[in-house]
Enzyme design. Structure first.
Site, PDB file in Angstrom:
ATOM      1  N   GLU A 136       0.823  -1.211   0.000  1.00  0.00           N
ATOM      2  CA  GLU A 136       0.000   0.000   0.000  1.00  0.00           C
ATOM      3  C   GLU A 136       0.859   1.264   0.000  1.00  0.00           C
ATOM      4  O   GLU A 136       0.529   2.273  -0.640  1.00  0.00           O
ATOM      5  CB  GLU A 136      -0.909  -0.010   1.244  1.00  0.00           C
ATOM      6  CG  GLU A 136      -1.844   1.171   1.363  1.00  0.00           C
ATOM      7  CD  GLU A 136      -2.834   1.255   0.213  1.00  0.00           C
ATOM      8  OE1 GLU A 136      -3.713   0.400   0.132  1.00  0.00           O
ATOM      9  OE2 GLU A 136      -2.717   2.185  -0.620  1.00  0.00           O
ATOM     10  N   LYS A 212       5.380   4.128  -9.882  1.00  0.00           N
ATOM     11  CA  LYS A 212       4.064   4.072  -9.236  1.00  0.00           C
ATOM     12  C   LYS A 212       2.965   3.738 -10.255  1.00  0.00           C
ATOM     13  O   LYS A 212       2.046   2.970  -9.973  1.00  0.00           O
ATOM     14  CB  LYS A 212       3.790   5.404  -8.534  1.00  0.00           C
ATOM     15  CG  LYS A 212       4.733   5.618  -7.341  1.00  0.00           C
ATOM     16  CD  LYS A 212       4.740   7.049  -6.854  1.00  0.00           C
ATOM     17  CE  LYS A 212       5.637   7.216  -5.628  1.00  0.00           C
ATOM     18  NZ  LYS A 212       5.908   8.614  -5.288  1.00  0.00           N
TER      19      LYS A 212
END
Ligand code: HSE
Length: 440
Positions: A136, A212
């Protein structure tokens, strides 16, 4: 597997890396231990923190016996259930993760570079061993975007995921916009204040955003981690002049990471983008991050928050620890996490040349009769239609900026046209393009 619930045993955690995120994670685990136990119904105990530097004061008290300089006290420790890798970098981080996996531990990490570039191997190892990987914290710091995509929106077919995922670049662009200052000057100041790394290449060059985006796209579209296929441009070429023109035209410039899927073809790109000023994402300033998800079933959802920092990112790490711990307590058989190697569809990635966009061009051209018609002629020959033109300066001898906004055009045609325009005698080389998001 230990029957944690029956014996009322705590879930035991070890951290490797006591830097910024390691400290934030440890602080939350120690200071919020009661809150976590109340919410989870069982305790989580921080057993070990390994780092080469265990002397520096991190601003909170660590219980005796927790600190160690030996990573094996985490990875090889039979009294640890979940190993947290927070040293960053590739080689050593990977060997720590693989070692912990081999020893049957689930792993939590914030390491986007490692997952984006070599994650397949790690997820495969976890899958074989029957342990989980939590990540996460790898995207958007404290924003729970990974769980939003992988769990909250699990029932959705995703059309697009895009946003601002690098706080350093966003901080620099915001300062350049607000204060009209050049990139190098703002970067130097950000480095002095500790907002930018001594080597800022990954942040300002777009690589961090690409890491990302790789992770987001893999979850959103069920594709392999396709990092090498991403088109990446950073913010180093953006000037105060372009920011001023963008503003005059009603836009702001942001470094955007964009993943879109259309008819089974996926587009992956990171580049400075002009966005209408009134768009919500244009108001995401400073170090803040924001990520849009557009899905067939739910439409648009937007996630905004702190994309970095010790405690915000630590909060994301602890959310993974809690999720994995819940699974251990229930005796659920662990899955490798939200990226499962076996379920990946082979991806068809759109070549950047075939991407279509609106464009902003800035040429530096002599202000002489016929120059504009020569430039517009080349654009026309290449199927590029002009939406508007600005030319302000006047000089008989010096070249002046000429700005053109286009209608929808194909990247391949744009590159061909710019090459030809740059070779015109009345135009200086080094024309600049910025892609524009918005309506025609
Ligand atoms: N270097 C990143 C940023 C933070 O500037 O957003 C960690 O992902």
């Amino acid at each position: 597997m230990r029957n944690i619930m029956k014996n009322k045993q705590p879930v035991r955690v070890g951290i490797v890396g006591f830097g910024t995120v390691g400290s934030g994670t440890a602080r939350i685990l120690l200071e919020n231990a009661g809150l976590l136990e109340q919410r989870l119904g069982f305790p989580i105990v921080l057993k070990k923190i390994a780092d080469l530097d265990i002397k520096r004061d991190r601003g909170f008290k660590v219980p005796a016996g927790v600190l160690t300089t030996n990573a094996a006290d985490v990875t090889d420790n039979p009294d640890i259930d979940i190993a947290v890798e927070l040293i960053g970098g590739l080689k050593m981080a990977k060997s720590i993760m693989l070692r912990a996996i081999q020893n049957g531990k689930s792993v939590v990490t914030a390491n986007k570079a490692l997952l984006a570039e070599q994650g397949t191997e790690i997820f495969e190892a976890a899958s074989k061993k029957g342990v989980s990987i939590g990540f996460e914290a790898s995207v958007g710091g404290g924003i729970p975007i990974i769980k939003a995509l992988g769990e909250g929106l699990v029932a959705n077919r995703i059309n697009a995921v895009y946003g601002i995922v690098n706080g350093t670049s966003n901080y620099i662009l915001t300062k350049m916009t607000d204060e009209g200052r050049p990139f190098q000057e703002v970067l130097a100041e950000a480095q002095k204040l500790g907002y930018a790394e001594a080597d800022p290449t990954l942040d300002v060059g777009g690589g961090d955003s690409a890491h990302k985006l790789t992770i987001l796209a893999s979850i959103a579209f069920g594709i392999p981690l396709s990092y090498p296929k991403i088109h990446v441009e950073g913010i180093t070429g953006i000037t105060p002049l372009d920011i001023a023109y963008a503003s005059e035209l009603g836009y702001k410039i942001k470094l955007l990471a964009i993943a879109k899927s259309e008819d089974g073809v996926v587009e992956l790109r990171v580049h400075p983008t002009m966005l209408p000023k009134e768009a919500l994402i244009s108001r995401v300033d400073g170090v803040m991050n924001a990520i849009y998800v557009n899905a067939k079933e739910t439409g648009d959802t937007l996630y905004y928050g702190r994309g970095a920092g010790d405690v915000p990112t630590g909060s994301a790490v602890v959310s993974d620890i809690a999720g994995i711990a819940r699974g251990l307590v229930c005796g659920a058989s662990p899955s490798p996490g939200l990226i499962q190697p076996a379920g990946r569809q082979k991806a068809r990635i759109r070549d950047m040349g075939d991407v279509r966009s609106l464009y902003y061009f800035r040429f530096t051209a002599l202000d002489r009769p016929g120059v504009l018609s020569r430039i517009s002629g080349v654009l026309g020959e290449n199927n590029i239609s002009i939406a508007s033109v600005i030319q302000k300066g006047r000089s008989k001898v010096e070249a002046v900026p000429l700005v053109i906004l286009t209608h929808m055009a194909r990247e391949k045609d744009v590159r061909k046209a710019l090459k030809k325009i740059d070779s015109l005698r009345s135009v200086a080389s080094g024309s600049l393009l910025i892609r524009v998001e918005g309506n025609e």
